[in-house]
Scaffold this active site. Structure first.
Site, PDB file in Angstrom:
ATOM      1  N   THR A 158      -0.589   2.842   8.539  1.00  0.00           N
ATOM      2  CA  THR A 158       0.762   2.311   8.766  1.00  0.00           C
ATOM      3  C   THR A 158       1.667   2.917   7.681  1.00  0.00           C
ATOM      4  O   THR A 158       2.126   4.032   7.824  1.00  0.00           O
ATOM      5  CB  THR A 158       0.789   0.770   8.745  1.00  0.00           C
ATOM      6  OG1 THR A 158       0.138   0.291   7.571  1.00  0.00           O
ATOM      7  CG2 THR A 158       0.106   0.208   9.976  1.00  0.00           C
ATOM      8  N   LYS A 184      -7.616   1.726   5.913  1.00  0.00           N
ATOM      9  CA  LYS A 184      -6.175   1.852   5.795  1.00  0.00           C
ATOM     10  C   LYS A 184      -5.677   0.671   4.982  1.00  0.00           C
ATOM     11  O   LYS A 184      -6.256  -0.411   4.974  1.00  0.00           O
ATOM     12  CB  LYS A 184      -5.488   1.923   7.153  1.00  0.00           C
ATOM     13  CG  LYS A 184      -5.523   0.651   7.987  1.00  0.00           C
ATOM     14  CD  LYS A 184      -4.522  -0.426   7.643  1.00  0.00           C
ATOM     15  CE  LYS A 184      -3.126   0.127   7.529  1.00  0.00           C
ATOM     16  NZ  LYS A 184      -2.186  -0.937   7.013  1.00  0.00           N
ATOM     17  N   THR A 195      -2.374  -5.653   4.669  1.00  0.00           N
ATOM     18  CA  THR A 195      -2.925  -5.258   5.968  1.00  0.00           C
ATOM     19  C   THR A 195      -4.003  -4.240   5.726  1.00  0.00           C
ATOM     20  O   THR A 195      -3.755  -3.053   5.692  1.00  0.00           O
ATOM     21  CB  THR A 195      -1.838  -4.664   6.855  1.00  0.00           C
ATOM     22  OG1 THR A 195      -1.125  -3.692   6.085  1.00  0.00           O
ATOM     23  CG2 THR A 195      -0.834  -5.728   7.291  1.00  0.00           C
ATOM     24  N   GLU A 282       1.951   0.802  -2.181  1.00  0.00           N
ATOM     25  CA  GLU A 282       3.327   1.180  -1.845  1.00  0.00           C
ATOM     26  C   GLU A 282       4.164   1.409  -3.100  1.00  0.00           C
ATOM     27  O   GLU A 282       4.360   0.501  -3.913  1.00  0.00           O
ATOM     28  CB  GLU A 282       3.950   0.105  -0.943  1.00  0.00           C
ATOM     29  CG  GLU A 282       3.318   0.116   0.441  1.00  0.00           C
ATOM     30  CD  GLU A 282       3.737  -1.035   1.321  1.00  0.00           C
ATOM     31  OE1 GLU A 282       3.574  -0.920   2.550  1.00  0.00           O
ATOM     32  OE2 GLU A 282       4.230  -2.059   0.795  1.00  0.00           O
ATOM     33  N   ASN A 405       9.326  -1.597   1.787  1.00  0.00           N
ATOM     34  CA  ASN A 405       9.279  -2.870   2.485  1.00  0.00           C
ATOM     35  C   ASN A 405      10.651  -3.351   2.948  1.00  0.00           C
ATOM     36  O   ASN A 405      10.742  -4.129   3.893  1.00  0.00           O
ATOM     37  CB  ASN A 405       8.609  -3.923   1.597  1.00  0.00           C
ATOM     38  CG  ASN A 405       7.110  -3.727   1.553  1.00  0.00           C
ATOM     39  OD1 ASN A 405       6.411  -4.031   2.510  1.00  0.00           O
ATOM     40  ND2 ASN A 405       6.619  -3.152   0.467  1.00  0.00           N
ATOM     41  N   SER A 410      12.806  -1.414  10.314  1.00  0.00           N
ATOM     42  CA  SER A 410      13.951  -0.677  10.857  1.00  0.00           C
ATOM     43  C   SER A 410      13.611   0.780  11.091  1.00  0.00           C
ATOM     44  O   SER A 410      12.523   1.236  10.797  1.00  0.00           O
ATOM     45  CB  SER A 410      15.133  -0.772   9.906  1.00  0.00           C
ATOM     46  OG  SER A 410      14.776  -0.340   8.616  1.00  0.00           O
TER      47      SER A 410
END
Length: 410
Positions: A158, A184, A195, A282, A405, A410
């Site tokens: 993702t 992942k 996740t 991230e 995030n 979007s």
């Protein structure tokens, strides 16, 4: 939107060997992402056993419920994974979606639907249009192959910026047994089985119950020992599939000495995958290892290490290359575990910065600041209370985390 590849990404990837009894294919179903693969279909030969550890979240995804319902039988013939949509918090539609997904995969592979395992990751609260699988599962079933594994790892990503793979081989009486895995995960990572998805494949002939017994301890020192942002996903899933194709006598008891050897190799694969997840945190620019020693118990040490690893103040100080050890003191103190301020010792790498409840008399700010510029940071805390110890792995917290995030949907 695509994000820059993590500076902590591996420079090379291992060439994962084929696993006898496992074939797979990937496809673009357009579930959320455009112009990239987002579906993985794997097929397993008859006789494959399965074990799994699933999220303890009280708001699990529909796919997690499906896996939990069918894991008890210990049999697997297929795996269907999608990225971009978690199929979580989707009510009756989610239940219908997993049933249709399993039926489509079972029809494509010609196997029972209850032996199809499912995993989904991505946006929470958006219904998953399982009809999108109808256009790809049959076609994928027609081109199943035993590699390359990097394609499988890429299809389940993702916000990941690089694919995550690991492998190990052990020998029993001269016969090699292969264990290969993919994972992942990049954000929403504090697995409590974030996740986080991981799938491991082996040709070992091993009973489902034995595999399950070996898996949980391996999870505790791998995926359950990492955190990016302290958030546990609704979708955390780790499944291990054993095809039994290796030409050795079946492992039917956890007391079998071979089970111990296998468990060590399985732990190595899961640990490597878990570290890749942290290194792809991230916005991460630094890999951080936190070790707590001298606690009253291992559980207490783990909770204190987690308190440090999950602290936004600790993580932002590391991002800013600031040797602010006072934030470590804070995180130890707030953990709610036994600690004695006047016995506390803190080290950054080989540099002891605090001892016996105060700054180390030999503390060198210049040397410590230089250490904080490293890509890999080791923080060690000594409590001086007992023999309990634990290690937790995390990363720094940068503005990149907010950027990723902030525009995720979007």
């Amino acid at each position: 939107m695509a994000h820059p590849v993590s500076p902590l990404a591996p420079k090379t990837y291992p060439d994962l060997p084929e696993v006898a009894g496992v074939r797979f294919a990937t496809a673009e179903a357009g579930i959320k992402y455009k112009n990239r693969t987002d579906v993985l279909l794997a097929a397993f030969d008859e006789g494959t056993t399965v074990a799994g550890v699933l999220t303890t979240s009280k708001c699990p995804s529909a796919a997690v419920d499906w896996c939990r319902q069918h894991l008890g039988a210990g049999k697997a013939r297929g795996l269907l994974v999608n990225s971009g949509n978690a199929n979580a918090f989707t009510g009756k539609k989610g239940v219908e979606s997993v049933a249709l997904s399993a039926r489509l995969a079972s029809e494509a592979l010609g196997v029972p639907a209850e032996e199809i395992f499912l995993a989904s990751t991505g946006v929470i609260g958006e219904p998953l249009d399982a009809q999108k699988f109808a256009g790809v599962t049959g076609e994928m079933a027609g081109r199943l192959a035993s590699g390359p594994w990097l394609n499988a790892a890429k299809a389940i990503m993702t916000t990941d910026t690089f694919p995550k793979v690991a492998t190990a081989t052990v020998e029993f009486d001269g016969v090699p047994v292969t264990i290969s895995g993919i994972a992942k995960g990049s954000g929403m990572i504090a697995p409590d089985m974030a996740t986080m998805l991981s799938f491991v494949f082996t040709d070992a002939p091993i009973a489902a119950g034995v595999l399950q017994a070996l898996l949980q301890p391996a999870i505790d020192t791998s995926f359950n020992a990492v955190t990016v942002d302290s958030d546990t996903s609704t979708s955390d899933t780790c499944l291990v599939f054993a095809t039994g194709k290796a030409a050795i006598a079946p492992i039917t008891s956890a007391m079998d000495p071979r089970a111990t050897v296998f468990a060590e190799a399985l732990s190595d694969v899961l640990h490597e995958l878990a570290i890749h997840v942290v290194r792809d945190g991230e916005g991460a620019t630094k890999m951080v290892t936190i070790t707590v020693e001298g606690a009253t118990s291992e559980r207490s040490a783990f909770r204190i290490a987690q308190s440090i690893a999950n602290s936004p103040l600790v993580k932002t100080a590391i991002a800013g290359q600031d040797a602010n050890w006072g934030r470590i003191v804070m995180a130890v103190g707030k953990a709610g575990e036994p600690a004695d301020r006047d016995r506390l010792e803190i080290s950054f790498g080989d540099i002891r910065v605090a001892t016996q409840g105060e700054r180390d008399p030999a503390y060198d700010e210049k040397a410590t600041s230089a250490y904080m510029k490293n890509e890999d940071i080791d923080i060690r805390v000594g409590l001086g209370l007992g023999s309990g110890s634990a290690t937790v792995y995390t990363c720094d917290l940068t503005h990149g985390y907010i950027t990723i995030n902030g525009d995720y949907r979007s």
